[in-house]
Scaffold this motif. Sequence first.
Motif, mmCIF file in Angstrom:
data_model
loop_
_atom_site.group_PDB
_atom_site.id
_atom_site.type_symbol
_atom_site.label_atom_id
_atom_site.label_comp_id
_atom_site.label_asym_id
_atom_site.label_seq_id
_atom_site.Cartn_x
_atom_site.Cartn_y
_atom_site.Cartn_z
ATOM 1 N N LEU A 1 8.306 0.961 -10.876
ATOM 2 C CA LEU A 1 7.664 1.325 -11.767
ATOM 3 C C LEU A 1 6.432 2.500 -10.795
ATOM 4 N N HIS A 2 6.895 3.491 -11.415
ATOM 5 C CA HIS A 2 5.769 4.964 -10.885
ATOM 6 C C HIS A 2 4.536 5.133 -11.906
ATOM 7 N N SER A 3 3.565 5.706 -11.737
ATOM 8 C CA SER A 3 2.180 5.271 -12.181
ATOM 9 C C SER A 3 1.770 7.146 -12.226
ATOM 10 N N LEU B 1 10.439 4.973 1.783
ATOM 11 C CA LEU B 1 9.358 6.650 1.906
ATOM 12 C C LEU B 1 10.099 7.319 0.535
ATOM 13 N N GLU B 2 9.208 8.061 0.147
ATOM 14 C CA GLU B 2 9.200 8.342 -1.816
ATOM 15 C C GLU B 2 9.337 9.289 -1.356
ATOM 16 N N ASP B 3 10.470 10.215 -2.479
ATOM 17 C CA ASP B 3 10.318 11.487 -2.523
ATOM 18 C C ASP B 3 10.200 12.499 -0.918
ATOM 19 N N PRO B 4 10.855 12.533 0.311
ATOM 20 C CA PRO B 4 10.214 13.151 1.528
ATOM 21 C C PRO B 4 10.434 14.428 1.508
ATOM 22 N N THR C 1 12.680 7.115 -5.304
ATOM 23 C CA THR C 1 11.962 8.415 -6.126
ATOM 24 C C THR C 1 11.469 8.766 -6.998
ATOM 25 N N ASN C 2 10.633 9.223 -7.583
ATOM 26 C CA ASN C 2 10.291 10.287 -9.106
ATOM 27 C C ASN C 2 10.246 11.683 -8.804
ATOM 28 N N MET C 3 10.981 12.265 -8.230
ATOM 29 C CA MET C 3 10.531 13.576 -8.606
ATOM 30 C C MET C 3 12.464 13.904 -8.402
ATOM 31 N N PHE D 1 0.542 -1.290 -0.139
ATOM 32 C CA PHE D 1 -0.168 0.333 -0.154
ATOM 33 C C PHE D 1 0.750 1.032 0.089
ATOM 34 N N LYS D 2 0.162 1.750 -0.694
ATOM 35 C CA LYS D 2 1.747 3.726 -0.794
ATOM 36 C C LYS D 2 0.451 4.969 -0.619
ATOM 37 N N LEU D 3 0.446 5.738 0.767
ATOM 38 C CA LEU D 3 0.267 6.127 0.639
ATOM 39 C C LEU D 3 0.189 8.071 -0.433
ATOM 40 N N LYS D 4 -0.580 8.201 -1.045
ATOM 41 C CA LYS D 4 0.055 9.494 -1.503
ATOM 42 C C LYS D 4 0.364 11.049 -0.063
ATOM 43 N N GLY D 5 1.117 11.471 0.277
ATOM 44 C CA GLY D 5 0.992 12.206 1.556
ATOM 45 C C GLY D 5 1.523 13.690 1.133
ATOM 46 N N LEU E 1 4.555 6.143 1.704
ATOM 47 C CA LEU E 1 4.584 7.264 1.929
ATOM 48 C C LEU E 1 5.317 8.116 0.981
ATOM 49 N N ASP E 2 3.749 8.728 0.626
ATOM 50 C CA ASP E 2 4.971 9.679 -0.637
ATOM 51 C C ASP E 2 4.545 11.227 -1.014
ATOM 52 N N PRO E 3 5.314 12.243 0.172
ATOM 53 C CA PRO E 3 4.968 13.514 -0.366
ATOM 54 C C PRO E 3 4.633 14.571 -1.201
ATOM 55 N N ASN E 4 5.854 13.523 -1.993
ATOM 56 C CA ASN E 4 5.958 14.432 -3.329
ATOM 57 C C ASN E 4 6.764 15.419 -3.426
ATOM 58 N N GLY E 5 8.074 15.514 -2.355
ATOM 59 C CA GLY E 5 8.423 16.582 -1.478
ATOM 60 C C GLY E 5 8.765 17.484 -1.021
HETATM 61 MG MG LIG Z 1 6.276 9.261 -6.380
#
Ligand SMILES: [Mg+2]
Length: 444
Positions: free
Chosen positions: A339-341, A265-268, A288-290, A210-214, A240-244
């Motif tokens: 892979l990112h989406s 942790l994705e792109d904190p 990261t995807n950023m 499970f990934k949560l968009k943060g 958890l991914d707060p997009n930076g």
């Molecule tokens: Mg992301």
Amino acid sequence: MDRLAIAEVRLTPVLVADPPLLNTQGVHQPYAPRLIVEVVTRGGVTGLGETYGDTVYLDLARPLADALLGHTVTDLNALPALAARVCGDPSLSSPRRSSRGGPDAATGADAVDAAGLRGVQTADKLRLSVLSGFEVACLDAWGRATGLPVHALLGGKVRDRVAYSAYLFYRWAAHPAGRGESDDWGAALDPSGIVAQARRFADRHGFTSFKLKGGVFPPAQEIATIRALAAAFPGRPLRLDPNGAWSVPTSLQVAHELRDVLEYLEDPASGTARMAEVAAGTPLPLATNMCVTTFREIPEAFARGAVQVVLGDHHYWGGLRATRELAAVCRTFGIGLSLHSNTHLGISLAAMTHVAATLPDLDHACDTHYPWGTEDVLAERLVFRDGHLDVGDAPGLGVDLDRDRLAALHRRWLADDGTYRSRDDAAAMRLAEPGWVTPAVPRW
Ligand SMILES: [Mg+2]
Ligand SMILES: O=C([O-])[C@@H](O)[C@@H](O)[C@H](O)[C@@H](O)C(=O)[O-]
């Protein structure tokens, strides 16, 4: 070879219904633009591709479509140079400034793609995203013409099914002002709402990670949501991914508090420098995807240890074959890969699945927005079983276009006055919060 030469290229921009999913920049608009690419060979075979459909991409796709006529669908190594010649503009290859003004117009490490939360936007990346739609269409046509699945054209699959994760979003029940299509998910704005959403994803599709968009609520609330997920799904991989959206100290605090339950942790924090500082202070892997979205960004990020997992995306990395090159680089440097989406349709999901099937070191379940979609251009929607998609052996991508559906979604694009032709999550948010501007980062 003549029968594999390209006789016609059809570009069909569409608008696809999208739910009110929240992220740090705002909320999804009711309709998302996508571009469907059809490549028709002289032998009468049609190949399908899909990519971003915002106006800036369409403007690049049109000259490339014209330039492709007469080339063969197997001539893929020539595509990047052709694209650079007909749609390249080296003077734009530095980070783009947003045309929206205000905090969107940040530069340097914070100059993220205002529309897509996909890192710095460059002319190269835009062109590669467009190119990817054509590359996939050529591979599909080539496969259909020869009876081979796309994964075989990429060297063959190493797995028969590809794992995907549930992509959880804080969301409203409906778009503001009665816009868009309705769905029956209801609002999810707190831990119990997100846990209920996760259960529905697990029950319906069998997802087990499970990934949560943060980056939507202050970090303490998002930590509480991850804790609730960990309690509801003990031992399951969580992200958890707060997009930076966070500062380095905030990122380190969240990493410390969630170190026992997060897979990564994705792109904190935004930018390689901040990500490197965070990585130096926590044993938790950073994905990261950023900050790593192009080959050019790899040397510095890997040398500084800024990321441990790269979330590739065949659209902006330049296609399925470029994704395999990315995988080789990651393998060389001991960096994980997944892979990112973004919001997408079944053609892109099929393409992702084919390339994912060929990657030996795919270390984590892939992201996909697909389960949020209720509309598609495919005759049959792709179905997840036990959180996986089967990798078929049918020719090409193994998916078929439903022309009536394509035409209906294209009619929606034609009827649009421009409001939805380019993604703008901040504009969508302003309908609910009139003073909203894309938050400057770090936000917390
Ligand atoms: Mg992301
Ligand atoms: O669709 C969204 O709101 C996502 O935030 C998307 O734009 C990101 O590109 C993406 O899913 C991500 O993992 O950062």
